[in-house]
Design a protein around this motif. Sequence first.
Motif, PDB file in Angstrom:
ATOM      1  N   VAL A  27      -8.704  -2.930  11.942  1.00 15.77           N
ATOM      2  CA  VAL A  27      -8.633  -3.024  10.924  1.00 15.77           C
ATOM      3  C   VAL A  27      -8.119  -2.145  10.138  1.00 15.77           C
ATOM      4  O   VAL A  27      -6.836  -2.763   9.293  1.00 15.77           O
ATOM      5  CB  VAL A  27     -10.172  -2.997   9.913  1.00 15.77           C
ATOM      6  N   ILE A  28      -7.795  -0.713  10.542  1.00 15.32           N
ATOM      7  CA  ILE A  28      -7.044   0.399   9.907  1.00 15.32           C
ATOM      8  C   ILE A  28      -6.046   1.013  10.265  1.00 15.32           C
ATOM      9  O   ILE A  28      -5.035   1.161  10.381  1.00 15.32           O
ATOM     10  CB  ILE A  28      -7.667   1.363   9.570  1.00 15.32           C
ATOM     11  N   SER A  29      -5.197   0.120  11.500  1.00 14.27           N
ATOM     12  CA  SER A  29      -4.068   0.844  12.471  1.00 14.27           C
ATOM     13  C   SER A  29      -2.971   0.022  11.953  1.00 14.27           C
ATOM     14  O   SER A  29      -2.568  -0.487  11.295  1.00 14.27           O
ATOM     15  CB  SER A  29      -4.154   0.355  14.617  1.00 14.27           C
ATOM     16  N   GLY A  30      -1.785   1.039  11.838  1.00 11.72           N
ATOM     17  CA  GLY A  30      -1.014   0.644  11.427  1.00 11.72           C
ATOM     18  C   GLY A  30      -0.185   1.977  10.687  1.00 11.72           C
ATOM     19  O   GLY A  30      -0.409   2.479  10.563  1.00 11.72           O
ATOM     20  N   LYS A  31       1.097   1.754  10.392  1.00 11.35           N
ATOM     21  CA  LYS A  31       2.050   2.866  10.261  1.00 11.35           C
ATOM     22  C   LYS A  31       1.479   2.487   8.617  1.00 11.35           C
ATOM     23  O   LYS A  31       1.663   3.525   8.415  1.00 11.35           O
ATOM     24  CB  LYS A  31       3.078   3.284  10.039  1.00 11.35           C
ATOM     25  N   TRP A  32       1.141   1.097   7.654  1.00 11.57           N
ATOM     26  CA  TRP A  32       1.042   1.673   6.885  1.00 11.57           C
ATOM     27  C   TRP A  32      -0.405   1.178   5.841  1.00 11.57           C
ATOM     28  O   TRP A  32      -0.391   1.426   5.083  1.00 11.57           O
ATOM     29  CB  TRP A  32       2.032   0.283   6.024  1.00 11.57           C
ATOM     30  N   LYS A  33      -1.343   0.887   6.569  1.00 18.51           N
ATOM     31  CA  LYS A  33      -2.666   0.597   5.907  1.00 18.51           C
ATOM     32  C   LYS A  33      -3.288   1.929   5.415  1.00 18.51           C
ATOM     33  O   LYS A  33      -3.871   1.647   4.385  1.00 18.51           O
ATOM     34  CB  LYS A  33      -3.661  -0.864   7.384  1.00 18.51           C
ATOM     35  N   ILE A  37      -4.421   2.066   1.802  1.00 12.46           N
ATOM     36  CA  ILE A  37      -5.345   2.437   1.507  1.00 12.46           C
ATOM     37  C   ILE A  37      -5.887   3.393   0.887  1.00 12.46           C
ATOM     38  O   ILE A  37      -6.267   4.019  -0.663  1.00 12.46           O
ATOM     39  CB  ILE A  37      -6.925   2.600   2.784  1.00 12.46           C
ATOM     40  N   GLY A  38      -5.134   5.111   1.176  1.00 11.67           N
ATOM     41  CA  GLY A  38      -5.088   5.796  -0.035  1.00 11.67           C
ATOM     42  C   GLY A  38      -4.936   5.676  -0.999  1.00 11.67           C
ATOM     43  O   GLY A  38      -5.058   6.275  -2.074  1.00 11.67           O
ATOM     44  N   SER A  39      -3.911   4.995  -0.939  1.00 10.03           N
ATOM     45  CA  SER A  39      -3.235   5.012  -2.903  1.00 10.03           C
ATOM     46  C   SER A  39      -4.622   4.122  -3.828  1.00 10.03           C
ATOM     47  O   SER A  39      -4.411   4.530  -4.777  1.00 10.03           O
ATOM     48  CB  SER A  39      -1.701   3.998  -2.699  1.00 10.03           C
ATOM     49  N   LEU A  40      -4.590   3.496  -2.699  1.00 10.83           N
ATOM     50  CA  LEU A  40      -5.758   2.805  -3.653  1.00 10.83           C
ATOM     51  C   LEU A  40      -7.263   3.438  -4.307  1.00 10.83           C
ATOM     52  O   LEU A  40      -7.752   3.186  -4.675  1.00 10.83           O
ATOM     53  CB  LEU A  40      -6.357   1.176  -2.318  1.00 10.83           C
ATOM     54  N   MET A  41      -7.845   4.197  -3.103  1.00 11.95           N
ATOM     55  CA  MET A  41      -8.578   5.508  -3.148  1.00 11.95           C
ATOM     56  C   MET A  41      -8.266   5.913  -4.773  1.00 11.95           C
ATOM     57  O   MET A  41      -9.936   6.158  -5.300  1.00 11.95           O
ATOM     58  CB  MET A  41      -8.605   6.710  -2.279  1.00 11.95           C
ATOM     59  N   TYR A  42      -7.445   6.016  -5.329  1.00 11.46           N
ATOM     60  CA  TYR A  42      -6.746   6.469  -6.733  1.00 11.46           C
ATOM     61  C   TYR A  42      -7.090   5.090  -8.195  1.00 11.46           C
ATOM     62  O   TYR A  42      -6.675   4.859  -9.206  1.00 11.46           O
ATOM     63  CB  TYR A  42      -5.735   7.605  -6.816  1.00 11.46           C
ATOM     64  N   GLY A  43      -7.587   3.903  -7.701  1.00  9.04           N
ATOM     65  CA  GLY A  43      -7.774   2.994  -8.264  1.00  9.04           C
ATOM     66  C   GLY A  43      -6.980   1.208  -7.761  1.00  9.04           C
ATOM     67  O   GLY A  43      -6.244   2.119  -7.116  1.00  9.04           O
ATOM     68  N   GLU A  65       0.703  -6.667   4.869  1.00  8.24           N
ATOM     69  CA  GLU A  65      -0.372  -5.872   5.020  1.00  8.24           C
ATOM     70  C   GLU A  65      -1.560  -6.372   4.449  1.00  8.24           C
ATOM     71  O   GLU A  65      -2.951  -5.508   4.586  1.00  8.24           O
ATOM     72  CB  GLU A  65       0.066  -3.900   5.237  1.00  8.24           C
ATOM     73  N   LEU A  66      -1.039  -5.885   2.572  1.00 12.10           N
ATOM     74  CA  LEU A  66      -1.980  -6.310   2.053  1.00 12.10           C
ATOM     75  C   LEU A  66      -3.110  -7.177   2.348  1.00 12.10           C
ATOM     76  O   LEU A  66      -4.468  -7.534   2.063  1.00 12.10           O
ATOM     77  CB  LEU A  66      -1.747  -6.092   0.273  1.00 12.10           C
ATOM     78  N   LYS A  67      -2.437  -8.570   2.874  1.00 11.97           N
ATOM     79  CA  LYS A  67      -2.995  -9.341   3.083  1.00 11.97           C
ATOM     80  C   LYS A  67      -3.963  -9.697   4.238  1.00 11.97           C
ATOM     81  O   LYS A  67      -5.462  -9.685   4.553  1.00 11.97           O
ATOM     82  CB  LYS A  67      -2.041 -10.842   3.832  1.00 11.97           C
ATOM     83  N   ASP A  68      -3.596  -8.395   5.075  1.00 11.28           N
ATOM     84  CA  ASP A  68      -4.510  -8.845   6.410  1.00 11.28           C
ATOM     85  C   ASP A  68      -5.772  -7.503   5.974  1.00 11.28           C
ATOM     86  O   ASP A  68      -6.655  -7.491   6.425  1.00 11.28           O
ATOM     87  CB  ASP A  68      -4.062  -7.613   7.365  1.00 11.28           C
TER      88      ASP A  68
END
Length: 119
Positions: A27-33, A37-43, A65-68
């Motif tokens: 679910v979370i692997s890869g360079k960008w995921k 997720i970290g960016s979206l933790m802030y809203g 990545e957003l679609k995944d």
Amino acid sequence: MKKTIQIEEVKRCSIQYVLALKDTLNVISGKWKLPIIGSLMYGKKRFKELERNIDKISPRMLSKELKDLEVNGIVKRTVYNTIPVTVKYELTESGKSLHRVLDVMVEWGVEHRERTLIN
């Protein structure tokens, strides 16, 4: 209560432990995921906001990545009926539950950076 018992059982079996790790990494692997997720933790964020927050990610890769993450139930995409259409991304409850994992990873990363810079 049952969930805790299952987790404890998984932790006692190396095969189940590895399988659970693989499930998480799928679910979370890869360079960008994780940066997404970290960016979206802030809203909630619009696509361009995410693109600006995550250095060197291409629009095509961000979209993929957003679609995944959406398929895996980590990110929710909401389309607002405005002119022009507004799309915002946010973490689902499952995505928000990754906060503990990311905090531990950040702490480890800071400590590791300090250790390796000293040596």
